[in-house]
Design an enzyme around this catalytic site. Structure first.
Site, mmCIF file in Angstrom:
data_model
loop_
_atom_site.group_PDB
_atom_site.id
_atom_site.type_symbol
_atom_site.label_atom_id
_atom_site.label_comp_id
_atom_site.label_asym_id
_atom_site.label_seq_id
_atom_site.Cartn_x
_atom_site.Cartn_y
_atom_site.Cartn_z
ATOM 1 N N GLY A 61 0.867 -1.166 0.000
ATOM 2 C CA GLY A 61 0.000 0.000 0.000
ATOM 3 C C GLY A 61 0.908 1.221 0.000
ATOM 4 O O GLY A 61 1.878 1.284 0.770
ATOM 5 N N ALA A 62 0.600 2.187 -0.866
ATOM 6 C CA ALA A 62 1.534 3.297 -1.118
ATOM 7 C C ALA A 62 1.961 4.038 0.162
ATOM 8 O O ALA A 62 3.165 4.171 0.428
ATOM 9 C CB ALA A 62 0.919 4.244 -2.143
ATOM 10 N N ARG A 103 10.377 -1.027 -4.891
ATOM 11 C CA ARG A 103 9.208 -1.057 -5.784
ATOM 12 C C ARG A 103 9.159 0.288 -6.527
ATOM 13 O O ARG A 103 9.446 1.328 -5.924
ATOM 14 C CB ARG A 103 7.903 -1.273 -5.002
ATOM 15 C CG ARG A 103 7.812 -2.648 -4.344
ATOM 16 C CD ARG A 103 6.430 -2.911 -3.767
ATOM 17 N NE ARG A 103 5.471 -3.268 -4.808
ATOM 18 C CZ ARG A 103 4.152 -3.398 -4.574
ATOM 19 N NH1 ARG A 103 3.658 -3.179 -3.357
ATOM 20 N NH2 ARG A 103 3.327 -3.725 -5.551
ATOM 21 N N GLN A 212 -5.482 -9.005 -2.694
ATOM 22 C CA GLN A 212 -5.515 -8.027 -1.589
ATOM 23 C C GLN A 212 -6.944 -7.734 -1.135
ATOM 24 O O GLN A 212 -7.183 -7.441 0.032
ATOM 25 C CB GLN A 212 -4.836 -6.716 -2.012
ATOM 26 C CG GLN A 212 -3.321 -6.789 -2.131
ATOM 27 C CD GLN A 212 -2.866 -7.138 -3.532
ATOM 28 O OE1 GLN A 212 -3.576 -7.808 -4.275
ATOM 29 N NE2 GLN A 212 -1.684 -6.684 -3.894
ATOM 30 N N ASP A 253 -1.539 4.818 -6.244
ATOM 31 C CA ASP A 253 -0.103 4.704 -5.972
ATOM 32 C C ASP A 253 0.675 5.903 -6.474
ATOM 33 O O ASP A 253 1.751 6.219 -5.970
ATOM 34 C CB ASP A 253 0.451 3.425 -6.599
ATOM 35 C CG ASP A 253 0.008 2.219 -5.782
ATOM 36 O OD1 ASP A 253 -1.155 1.801 -5.948
ATOM 37 O OD2 ASP A 253 0.794 1.764 -4.931
ATOM 38 N N ASN A 263 -3.243 2.810 -10.008
ATOM 39 C CA ASN A 263 -3.650 2.006 -8.842
ATOM 40 C C ASN A 263 -3.583 0.537 -9.259
ATOM 41 O O ASN A 263 -3.282 0.221 -10.422
ATOM 42 C CB ASN A 263 -5.058 2.403 -8.380
ATOM 43 C CG ASN A 263 -5.419 1.800 -7.030
ATOM 44 O OD1 ASN A 263 -4.635 1.903 -6.078
ATOM 45 N ND2 ASN A 263 -6.569 1.162 -6.922
HETATM 46 O O1 MRU Z 1 0.638 -3.983 -4.707
HETATM 47 P P1 MRU Z 1 0.005 -3.291 -3.551
HETATM 48 O O2 MRU Z 1 -0.799 -4.196 -2.685
HETATM 49 O O3 MRU Z 1 0.990 -2.471 -2.768
HETATM 50 O O4 MRU Z 1 -1.013 -2.257 -4.228
HETATM 51 C C1 MRU Z 1 -1.701 -1.370 -3.406
HETATM 52 C C2 MRU Z 1 -2.690 -0.540 -4.123
HETATM 53 O O5 MRU Z 1 -2.828 -0.576 -5.321
HETATM 54 C C3 MRU Z 1 -3.462 0.436 -3.275
HETATM 55 O O6 MRU Z 1 -4.745 0.644 -3.809
HETATM 56 C C4 MRU Z 1 -2.719 1.777 -3.247
HETATM 57 O O7 MRU Z 1 -1.385 1.595 -2.858
HETATM 58 C C5 MRU Z 1 -3.366 2.755 -2.342
HETATM 59 S S1 MRU Z 1 -3.162 2.350 -0.627
HETATM 60 C C6 MRU Z 1 -3.913 3.554 0.280
#
Ligand code: MRU
Length: 361
Positions: A61-62, A103, A212, A253, A263
């Site tokens: 998550g970002a 990442r 997720q 993201d 996203n």
């Molecule tokens: O690959 P991830 O699980 O890190 O991807 C996360 C997302 O796409 C979320 O929607 C995004 O980071 C927003 S979190 C507030």
């Protein structure tokens, strides 16, 4: 007022050293790859452990990966605290360089690391000693965490105004408390609504390939006592057609200056479906997710993940050996499909001219 979010464990936090103890301050992350079956934490001061944790989505998550990286830099600085200021700065810079490669898409990672670098350099210019510098970096990382919590809270307050009692929200991936310091972004209005006594329900896309939505969003909403229904990704069109969805709320993201938003892969498809069914599609993110250096979504780097996450994602092979796989982790939703971008400052609408970037406040 009831704070339902408090029933969800923190995704990342700083554990300070205890007075007189030989155990140094360290980062504690909830290992999200084990959810929903197991709640286990990793505590570390090691940059490589933190790199692996971000890379393999133990913390994800970002906003959460930005905070984790900042705390990783602080932990590296602290480990060198007794060696003098030059060594502490070098250790912080090394950790910052390494964690930047974990990442590529979420700009929050680079935003947080850049802030740590700037704080370290400014403190050195001010002539501090090594121990003071390490302490300042720990304080900076913790302040970042607290600021993220405040921004998510504000997003919840702005977002809840877009909902009415009885509404049902569809979300994709996990942009809840687990993806941030607390409260989440896309789920913040849902938690805020619950605290206000509104009845809001959620449809959660399971979010292939890493699930997720199923593993994390469904879990955290149930922990908080929110009415959640899990659907396969390919069911979103049907539930929209059946008139069950009042709004789509997703996180981001990285958001380009023109409002194009990256996203989790699949988000763009949901936005197209929402447009067809005349359902408002909202992106919720703190300003630390805006990247004015990207003029449009075409400038956003998109992470590609390993083929095995698609071919062996359920713990067994589900595709023929050797089959070609394409697995971008994110996609970009064009600004014209977004009814509003909700950040801590309020609801932004087209035309978007977003100014936040890696050096913004
Ligand atoms: O690959 P991830 O699980 O890190 O991807 C996360 C997302 O796409 C979320 O929607 C995004 O980071 C927003 S979190 C507030």
């Amino acid at each position: 007022m009831k704070n339902t979010r408090r029933q969800i464990p923190l995704s990342v936090e700083w554990i300070p050293d205890e007075a007189g103890s030989a155990v140094p301050g360290r980062v504690r992350i909830l290992d999200q790859t084990l959810l929903p079956l197991e709640t286990r934490y990793i505590e570390t001061t090691d940059t490589d452990v933190m790199w692996e944790a971000i890379r393999s989505l133990r913390v994800r998550g970002a906003p959460a990966i930005g905070i984790a990286a900042a705390m990783g830099v602080a932990a590296a600085a602290q480990a060198a605290a007794h060696e003098g200021v030059a060594s502490v700065l070098a250790a912080a810079e090394r950790a910052a360089d390494r964690l930047s490669t974990s990442r590529p898409t979420a700009v929050n990672l680079f935003w947080a690391i850049e802030r740590m670098r700037m704080s370290a350099r400014a403190a050195c210019d001010g002539g501090c000693d090594g121990k003071t510098l390490a302490g300042l970096l720990v304080a900076e990382a913790c302040a970042m965490r607290d600021k993220d919590a405040a921004m998510c809270r504000a997003i919840g307050r702005h977002g809840v105004a877009l909902l009415k009692d009885g509404d049902c929200v569809l979300t994709h991936c996990n942009a809840g408390g687990l993806a941030t310091s607390e409260f989440g972004t896309a789920l913040a209005p849902v938690y805020e609504a619950a605290a206000l006594g509104m009845r809001i329900s959620v449809f959660a896309d399971e979010t292939r390939p890493l699930l997720q939505g199923a593993r994390l969003t469904a879990w955290e909403l149930r922990q908080a006592g929110i009415d959640v229904t899990l659907i396969c990704d390919n069911t979103a069109a049907q539930v929209m057609k059946e008139g069950r969805i009042n709004a789509v709320m997703v996180g981001a993201d990285r958001i380009a200056a023109n409002g194009d938003a990256a996203n989790k892969v699949g988000t763009y498809g949901v936005a197209v479906l929402a447009k067809h069914h005349k359902i408002p599609f909202y992106v919720l993110a703190p300003s630390s997710t805006f990247d004015a250096k990207c003029a449009t979504g075409a400038d956003i780097p998109i992470e590609e993940r390993a083929a095995e996450e698609v071919t062996e994602g359920f713990g067994r092979r589900t595709a023929p050996p050797g089959v070609k796989v394409y697995s971008p982790a994110f996609d970009v939703t064009p600004a014209e499909l977004i009814a509003g971008i909700i950040c801590e400052k309020g609801v932004l609408r087209v035309p978007y001219r977003l100014a936040g970037n890696v050096t913004s406040d």
